[in-house]
Scaffold this motif. Structure first.
Motif: not given
Length: 193
Positions: A71-78, A80-85, A93-99
């Protein structure tokens, strides 16, 4: 970390991944219910999946991955706090709505939303499927829109008939509720899990 599936299952996983690469629609078990998916970057496959489910394309679909690196294309811009979540809840079983401000996910995945729904699963069979496929796959419940979720292979077959190109048999992860969906930016719970 999820345990690898038993060796005899590898041939079924390889066949299922091949089905996805060829533009097929596949039903498979997830953490709690049966899902149906396809290659998220094949617009013809996604359109067919949505027709099978009778699902409104504006709703978008979830992408499920075996590892965060898929999922790197969507996670790279996040931040640190967002990545920690995400790190605290995945795999699981956790789906996240990622910008998705750069619109890296096609419209047929996002629907009418400015975010993309992402999950890193802990289901060993699905982890192996994503690895064999080489990336995330679409994951939406294996039922017709508005109908109860399929909890096993027989229910998935009854709900979808022969419309999918294949069924990857196996147990669900034993959970009783579909994945929780939360908005990464607001923290709001969109769907309880």
């Amino acid at each position: 970390m999820a345990a690898a599936p038993e060796v005899p299952v590898w041939s079924a996983i390889s066949a299922a991944a091949s089905c996805l690469r060829q533009g097929g629609v596949l039903a498979y078990p997830t953490e709690a219910v049966w899902g149906v998916g396809c290659d998220p970057f094949n617009p013809i496959a996604v359109a067919r999946l949505l027709r099978i489910k009778q699902r409104d394309p504006a709703k978008g679909v979830i992408l499920i991955a075996g590892h965060q690196r898929q999922l790197k294309p969507w996670l790279a811009p996040l931040e640190d706090e967002q990545r920690a979540l995400l790190d605290d809840s995945w795999p699981g079983p956790h789906t996240w709505l990622v910008p998705d401000p750069e619109r890296q996910a096609p419209t047929w995945i996002r629907g009418q939303h400015g975010s993309v729904a992402l999950r890193v699963t802990d289901h060993p069979l699905v982890v192996a499927l994503c690895e064999a496929f080489g990336g995330p796959i679409v994951s939406t419940s294996a039922n017709l829109a508005g109908q109860p979720s399929a909890m096993n292979l027989r229910e998935a077959q009854r709900a979808l008939g022969d419309r999918p190109d294949g069924f990857l048999d196996g147990p669900t992860g034993g959970r009783t509720q579909p994945s929780q969906i939360r908005d990464l930016m607001s923290g709001d719970t969109v769907r309880a899990g």
